[in-house]
Write an enzyme that holds these catalytic residues in place. Sequence first.
Site, PDB file in Angstrom:
ATOM      1  N   GLU A   1       3.484   6.583 -10.273  1.00 41.12           N
ATOM      2  CA  GLU A   1       4.493   6.985  -9.276  1.00 41.12           C
ATOM      3  C   GLU A   1       5.874   6.463  -9.662  1.00 41.12           C
ATOM      4  OE1 GLU A   1       2.919   7.003  -4.824  1.00 41.12           O
ATOM      5  OE2 GLU A   1       2.077   5.353  -5.996  1.00 41.12           O
TER       6      GLU A   1
ATOM      7  N   SER B   1       0.850  -1.189   0.000  1.00 39.05           N
ATOM      8  CA  SER B   1       0.000   0.000   0.000  1.00 39.05           C
ATOM      9  C   SER B   1       0.883   1.236   0.000  1.00 39.05           C
ATOM     10  CB  SER B   1      -0.892  -0.007   1.234  1.00 39.05           C
ATOM     11  OG  SER B   1      -0.097   0.205   2.377  1.00 39.05           O
ATOM     12  N   LYS B   2       0.226   2.359  -0.034  1.00 39.91           N
ATOM     13  CA  LYS B   2       0.895   3.662  -0.068  1.00 39.91           C
ATOM     14  C   LYS B   2       2.000   3.805   0.966  1.00 39.91           C
ATOM     15  CE  LYS B   2      -0.679   6.984  -2.765  1.00 39.91           C
ATOM     16  NZ  LYS B   2       0.396   6.557  -3.614  1.00 39.91           N
ATOM     17  N   ARG B   3       1.711   3.291   2.146  1.00 39.26           N
ATOM     18  CA  ARG B   3       2.663   3.551   3.237  1.00 39.26           C
ATOM     19  C   ARG B   3       4.019   2.863   3.005  1.00 39.26           C
ATOM     20  NH1 ARG B   3       2.957  -0.739   6.819  1.00 39.26           N
ATOM     21  NH2 ARG B   3       1.314  -2.183   6.262  1.00 39.26           N
TER      22      ARG B   3
END
Length: 465
Positions: free
Chosen positions: A250, A240-242
């Site tokens: 990205e 995920s993003k984290r």
Amino acid sequence: MTIRTRFAPSPTGLLHIGNARAALFNFLFTRHHGGKFLLRIEDTDRERSTQEAIEVIFAGLKWMGITPDEEPVFQSSREVRHREVAFELLEKGLAYKCFCTPEELKTMRENALKEGKPPRYNGLWRDRDPSEAPAGAPYAIRIKAPREGETNLTDLVQGKVRVANAELDDMIILRSDGTPTYQHAVVVDDHDMGITHVLRGDDHLTNTFRQTMIYSAMGWDLPHFGHLPLIHGPDGAKLSKRHGASSVIEFREMGYLPEALCNYLLRLGWGHGDVEILSRDEQIRLFDIDGVGRSASRMDYAKLEHVNAVWLRQADNIRLTDDVMERFKNIEGVQVDEMIRTRVQTLMPELKERARTLVELTDNAAFLGRHIPLPFTPKAEKLLTPEARAMLRDLARDLAIVSPFTPEAIDTALRRFAENHAYKLGQVAQPLRAAVTGSHSSPGIDSTLHALGRDETLARLGAVA
Ligand code: GLU
């Protein structure tokens, strides 16, 4: 049999690399077997689907060199057909109208939970006569799930998998507003598009069992299924993003080449001995679904960077120059014109040897596009002592007469200068580098000066000496 596969993203967000990898596997598998790879945009969820997300999918796939063989299919354009199949099942008695209100369904779920049962639909309208419903009441169409036995599947990745049919409930295929559910639309579309192999994330495995009910009820052949393990973060949790970058865009912005990202994503879940770097042609030649591992892979950003560095070194200089010039536009104080472009392209063979990403490459090249006075890093500042500046003044006189201003001639001039003044070459090269680049590191000083050209080199020396 001609193999037909598809990538079926929902345009509700960014193109996650887990999905991108599913697209890649489908694409390689199809190319390997000489079939057709299709794209279906699953935009039936009108609230969450956006045009922007559709563009992101198209752009992301194009960037990765994953091109569908037929025009993309938009699921939303097929709703009439989805309804038609739902009503066909209704007529055959394999599906039924359910008149439950949202409140009734809620109570049903709560009661099931109270009794310690899973919160499933209890089949209330399965055997009830629709005439018992109030006139004109809205209804959903539910499929009659098998109640006994089990459903078995041989998955191309997971092997034999099965579920007890008691686990499957009478799921809705058509909502009361006439729209199909995801489970229903996917099956009708895969069937109509002639899909022979469904390769998708293993988070879809339970959906697959539910979807088989529609195939059997319609008497349609099941496609082959292959459920690909998901990509996890370095800590083993779902990516995920984290964890860092997780969408294709990205990675592009962070300066990864599409070849490198694809190469890495492929190697993440599939192997061919110890071979790390594979061209697209080799990938197509070697990839097959039986080489895909069953367990989740962990994203290793350092490894990706390494793979990217290898691909950067092999990349075409003009292409890299184009990219760097684009990225220059976002750096303050860096000029973007033909003269700067020539400098960047001239030095590219050396610049690309020393960068791991296009962002790093751009940063390392930025000095070529800056104006005097250059910004100096603290280390460069330290190299430019008063004695060093005096030396650079003398050196500038020597460099002014080097002609032609080639790396070889520059190298000879620097060596001669060092020898004549009893310096070690480094004692000359380091302050010189600091003066013309603003930093203590750059490609070889002879190539660096050559890329800047004599006039610019002398102007930069003049600004510090
Ligand atoms: N649209 C689904 C998703 O994005 C995938 C459906 C499928 O591959 O069957 O998760």
